[in-house]
Write a protein that holds these residues in place. Sequence first.
Motif, PDB file in Angstrom:
ATOM      1  N   ILE A 103     -14.540 -47.897   7.139  1.00  0.00           N
ATOM      2  CA  ILE A 103     -14.209 -49.284   6.772  1.00  0.00           C
ATOM      3  C   ILE A 103     -13.092 -49.373   5.735  1.00  0.00           C
ATOM      4  CG2 ILE A 103     -16.510 -50.126   7.374  1.00  0.00           C
ATOM      5  CD1 ILE A 103     -17.147 -50.220   4.365  1.00  0.00           C
ATOM      6  N   TYR A 104     -12.795 -48.270   5.047  1.00  0.00           N
ATOM      7  CA  TYR A 104     -11.727 -48.309   4.044  1.00  0.00           C
ATOM      8  C   TYR A 104     -10.439 -47.622   4.497  1.00  0.00           C
ATOM      9  CZ  TYR A 104     -14.839 -50.217   0.480  1.00  0.00           C
ATOM     10  OH  TYR A 104     -15.685 -51.036  -0.240  1.00  0.00           O
ATOM     11  N   ASN A 105     -10.543 -46.647   5.393  1.00  0.00           N
ATOM     12  CA  ASN A 105      -9.366 -45.810   5.680  1.00  0.00           C
ATOM     13  C   ASN A 105      -8.858 -45.859   7.113  1.00  0.00           C
ATOM     14  OD1 ASN A 105      -9.598 -44.965   3.029  1.00  0.00           O
ATOM     15  ND2 ASN A 105     -10.643 -43.054   3.537  1.00  0.00           N
ATOM     16  N   GLU A 106      -9.671 -46.358   8.050  1.00  0.00           N
ATOM     17  CA  GLU A 106      -9.252 -46.284   9.443  1.00  0.00           C
ATOM     18  C   GLU A 106      -8.568 -47.570   9.895  1.00  0.00           C
ATOM     19  OE1 GLU A 106     -12.387 -44.875  11.963  1.00  0.00           O
ATOM     20  OE2 GLU A 106     -12.711 -43.084  10.748  1.00  0.00           O
ATOM     21  N   ALA A 107      -7.623 -47.418  10.813  1.00  0.00           N
ATOM     22  CA  ALA A 107      -6.829 -48.554  11.269  1.00  0.00           C
ATOM     23  C   ALA A 107      -7.421 -49.247  12.486  1.00  0.00           C
ATOM     24  CB  ALA A 107      -5.399 -48.093  11.587  1.00  0.00           C
ATOM     25  N   ASN A 108      -8.173 -48.520  13.307  1.00  0.00           N
ATOM     26  CA  ASN A 108      -8.692 -49.098  14.551  1.00  0.00           C
ATOM     27  C   ASN A 108     -10.023 -49.805  14.314  1.00  0.00           C
ATOM     28  OD1 ASN A 108     -10.114 -46.735  14.039  1.00  0.00           O
ATOM     29  ND2 ASN A 108     -10.373 -46.239  16.222  1.00  0.00           N
ATOM     30  N   ILE A 109      -9.983 -50.762  13.381  1.00  0.00           N
ATOM     31  CA  ILE A 109     -11.180 -51.519  13.032  1.00  0.00           C
ATOM     32  C   ILE A 109     -10.786 -52.972  12.776  1.00  0.00           C
ATOM     33  CG2 ILE A 109     -10.978 -50.917  10.576  1.00  0.00           C
ATOM     34  CD1 ILE A 109     -14.068 -50.855  10.474  1.00  0.00           C
ATOM     35  N   THR A 160     -10.294 -56.371  11.160  1.00  0.00           N
ATOM     36  CA  THR A 160     -10.104 -56.631   9.732  1.00  0.00           C
ATOM     37  C   THR A 160     -11.303 -57.337   9.102  1.00  0.00           C
ATOM     38  OG1 THR A 160      -7.717 -56.809  10.085  1.00  0.00           O
ATOM     39  CG2 THR A 160      -8.595 -57.700   8.030  1.00  0.00           C
ATOM     40  N   THR A 161     -11.785 -58.388   9.735  1.00  0.00           N
ATOM     41  CA  THR A 161     -12.906 -59.139   9.182  1.00  0.00           C
ATOM     42  C   THR A 161     -14.173 -58.298   9.151  1.00  0.00           C
ATOM     43  OG1 THR A 161     -11.950 -61.203  10.009  1.00  0.00           O
ATOM     44  CG2 THR A 161     -14.296 -61.237   9.415  1.00  0.00           C
ATOM     45  N   PHE A 162     -14.378 -57.535  10.194  1.00  0.00           N
ATOM     46  CA  PHE A 162     -15.542 -56.649  10.278  1.00  0.00           C
ATOM     47  C   PHE A 162     -15.528 -55.660   9.117  1.00  0.00           C
ATOM     48  CE2 PHE A 162     -17.496 -52.692  11.906  1.00  0.00           C
ATOM     49  CZ  PHE A 162     -18.747 -53.166  12.293  1.00  0.00           C
ATOM     50  N   ALA A 163     -14.376 -55.054   8.856  1.00  0.00           N
ATOM     51  CA  ALA A 163     -14.260 -54.097   7.758  1.00  0.00           C
ATOM     52  C   ALA A 163     -14.498 -54.777   6.419  1.00  0.00           C
ATOM     53  CB  ALA A 163     -12.889 -53.432   7.787  1.00  0.00           C
ATOM     54  N   ALA A 164     -13.885 -55.938   6.231  1.00  0.00           N
ATOM     55  CA  ALA A 164     -14.013 -56.648   4.953  1.00  0.00           C
ATOM     56  C   ALA A 164     -15.458 -57.033   4.668  1.00  0.00           C
ATOM     57  CB  ALA A 164     -13.126 -57.891   4.962  1.00  0.00           C
ATOM     58  N   THR A 165     -16.163 -57.484   5.697  1.00  0.00           N
ATOM     59  CA  THR A 165     -17.566 -57.879   5.531  1.00  0.00           C
ATOM     60  C   THR A 165     -18.416 -56.695   5.084  1.00  0.00           C
ATOM     61  OG1 THR A 165     -17.364 -59.611   7.208  1.00  0.00           O
ATOM     62  CG2 THR A 165     -19.577 -58.811   6.715  1.00  0.00           C
ATOM     63  N   GLN A 215     -13.264 -53.450  18.442  1.00  0.00           N
ATOM     64  CA  GLN A 215     -13.073 -52.528  17.312  1.00  0.00           C
ATOM     65  C   GLN A 215     -14.078 -52.787  16.199  1.00  0.00           C
ATOM     66  OE1 GLN A 215      -8.800 -52.909  16.399  1.00  0.00           O
ATOM     67  NE2 GLN A 215      -8.465 -51.040  17.600  1.00  0.00           N
ATOM     68  N   ARG A 216     -15.310 -53.034  16.624  1.00  0.00           N
ATOM     69  CA  ARG A 216     -16.395 -53.271  15.675  1.00  0.00           C
ATOM     70  C   ARG A 216     -17.436 -52.152  15.720  1.00  0.00           C
ATOM     71  NH1 ARG A 216     -17.716 -59.746  16.561  1.00  0.00           N
ATOM     72  NH2 ARG A 216     -15.886 -60.578  15.453  1.00  0.00           N
ATOM     73  N   GLY A 217     -17.012 -50.958  16.021  1.00  0.00           N
ATOM     74  CA  GLY A 217     -17.911 -49.819  15.919  1.00  0.00           C
ATOM     75  C   GLY A 217     -18.084 -49.448  14.458  1.00  0.00           C
ATOM     76  N   LEU A 218     -19.319 -49.353  13.990  1.00  0.00           N
ATOM     77  CA  LEU A 218     -19.552 -49.111  12.564  1.00  0.00           C
ATOM     78  C   LEU A 218     -19.214 -47.678  12.171  1.00  0.00           C
ATOM     79  CD1 LEU A 218     -20.561 -50.295   9.893  1.00  0.00           C
ATOM     80  CD2 LEU A 218     -22.868 -49.513  10.519  1.00  0.00           C
ATOM     81  N   LEU A 219     -19.609 -46.715  12.987  1.00  0.00           N
ATOM     82  CA  LEU A 219     -19.328 -45.316  12.693  1.00  0.00           C
ATOM     83  C   LEU A 219     -18.035 -44.862  13.367  1.00  0.00           C
ATOM     84  CD1 LEU A 219     -22.903 -43.816  13.295  1.00  0.00           C
ATOM     85  CD2 LEU A 219     -21.932 -44.655  11.144  1.00  0.00           C
ATOM     86  N   HIS A 220     -17.387 -43.910  12.770  1.00  0.00           N
ATOM     87  CA  HIS A 220     -16.193 -43.333  13.399  1.00  0.00           C
ATOM     88  C   HIS A 220     -16.530 -42.840  14.798  1.00  0.00           C
ATOM     89  CE1 HIS A 220     -12.451 -40.996  13.760  1.00  0.00           C
ATOM     90  NE2 HIS A 220     -13.221 -40.045  14.268  1.00  0.00           N
ATOM     91  N   SER A 221     -17.656 -42.162  14.931  1.00  0.00           N
ATOM     92  CA  SER A 221     -18.050 -41.609  16.233  1.00  0.00           C
ATOM     93  C   SER A 221     -18.327 -42.701  17.260  1.00  0.00           C
ATOM     94  CB  SER A 221     -19.286 -40.716  16.080  1.00  0.00           C
ATOM     95  OG  SER A 221     -20.355 -41.432  15.489  1.00  0.00           O
ATOM     96  N   ASP A 222     -18.756 -43.871  16.806  1.00  0.00           N
ATOM     97  CA  ASP A 222     -18.952 -44.998  17.723  1.00  0.00           C
ATOM     98  C   ASP A 222     -17.621 -45.442  18.321  1.00  0.00           C
ATOM     99  OD1 ASP A 222     -21.735 -45.267  17.399  1.00  0.00           O
ATOM    100  OD2 ASP A 222     -21.495 -46.541  15.637  1.00  0.00           O
ATOM    101  N   GLN A 223     -16.661 -45.730  17.451  1.00  0.00           N
ATOM    102  CA  GLN A 223     -15.387 -46.269  17.934  1.00  0.00           C
ATOM    103  C   GLN A 223     -14.591 -45.251  18.726  1.00  0.00           C
ATOM    104  OE1 GLN A 223     -14.799 -49.698  17.394  1.00  0.00           O
ATOM    105  NE2 GLN A 223     -13.448 -49.219  19.119  1.00  0.00           N
ATOM    106  N   GLU A 224     -14.884 -43.962  18.544  1.00  0.00           N
ATOM    107  CA  GLU A 224     -14.238 -42.927  19.327  1.00  0.00           C
ATOM    108  C   GLU A 224     -14.483 -43.111  20.827  1.00  0.00           C
ATOM    109  OE1 GLU A 224     -12.363 -39.549  18.382  1.00  0.00           O
ATOM    110  OE2 GLU A 224     -11.742 -41.473  17.560  1.00  0.00           O
ATOM    111  N   LEU A 225     -15.578 -43.752  21.179  1.00  0.00           N
ATOM    112  CA  LEU A 225     -15.889 -43.978  22.596  1.00  0.00           C
ATOM    113  C   LEU A 225     -14.931 -44.973  23.238  1.00  0.00           C
ATOM    114  CD1 LEU A 225     -19.800 -44.232  22.511  1.00  0.00           C
ATOM    115  CD2 LEU A 225     -18.378 -42.210  22.898  1.00  0.00           C
ATOM    116  N   PHE A 226     -14.298 -45.812  22.401  1.00  0.00           N
ATOM    117  CA  PHE A 226     -13.320 -46.769  22.921  1.00  0.00           C
ATOM    118  C   PHE A 226     -12.109 -46.759  21.991  1.00  0.00           C
ATOM    119  CE2 PHE A 226     -11.363 -50.904  23.757  1.00  0.00           C
ATOM    120  CZ  PHE A 226     -11.378 -50.930  25.137  1.00  0.00           C
TER     121      PHE A 226
END
Length: 325
Positions: free
Chosen positions: A212-218, A220-225, A263-274
């Motif tokens: 939520i602090y360092n990755e770009a494929n997330i 913005t609102t999801f990360a901020a929340t 791009q609302r996967g919480l874990l890095h490994s989650d978003q890796e799937l898409f």
Amino acid sequence: MASNQLIAFLVIVLTLLLHGNNMNTVVEAQLSQDFYFSTCPNLIRIVQTAVRNNILLEPRMGASILRLFYLDCFVNGCDGSILLDDTPTFTGEQNAAANRNSARGFDVIDNIKSRVERACPGVVSCSDILALAARDSVRLLGGPSWQLFLGRRDARTASQAAANSSIPLPTSSLSELITSFRNAGFTTREMVALSGAHTIGQAQCRNYRTRIYNEANIETTFAATHRLTCPRTSGSGDRNLASLDFLTPFAFDNSYFRNLLRQRGLLHSDQELFNGGSTDSIVREYSQNPTLFRSDFEAAMFKMSLLNPLTGTEGEIRNSCGRIN
């Protein structure tokens, strides 16, 4: 060769000819759906009632029990090894990297075991109780059920080293996820289906802080929340929780996959799937077709339940799930 040995040999040969060299076929022959029909006839009801009551008290517990089953089966098979507590002379799997201060639900399985022991002393294994509790957890949260063969026995050993090498971490890449699941006998599609278990459950801040602090494929609102409850500084709020599926956190559905598309996967490994990789198309399928996801998840869970169980005279029936007899 005696006649009965010859008959047994011919049965095995015929089975292999009909079904191919399929280990699941052999395992199914050693286990059965009605294994406890006469020795513990109320087993199913006892487990279902206990799981239902625990989920009513804490909906998160369903996901925790399901994860326990996964953690158990992925390390040398579904043998209850994850349930063994560490002692001064025994190192189990509960403090492996993926499990330490994370795996939970042990007390629930222990309590179910105590109830089962009162009804059927020395009959039902902890590994079977965990398998039943995981299936009931998914069903009670609105997910599919699956055929479950019983008759597993409990391991007398555990391996923290195997847990560290077998269980993927929240930081895993797509290639690492594919390799971990392939090593356990699963296809890439089955890996994505099983990852859909993250439609329920929660994760600790320490496991998604970097995302939520360092990755770009997330988004913005999801990360901020999520930054509101997960401080940037390591050691601050490490165990604060967030739902893996923020849309329907306690309902087993396909929202997890719809989240990934945004791009609302919480874990890095989650978003890796898409994330532009080989599994994008599977995620899209499951996001659009909940029936397909349920069917594939059900089949993958059935397959997982047959991973290298101990049967016959192997292992033991533990009196208490946290320690060997």
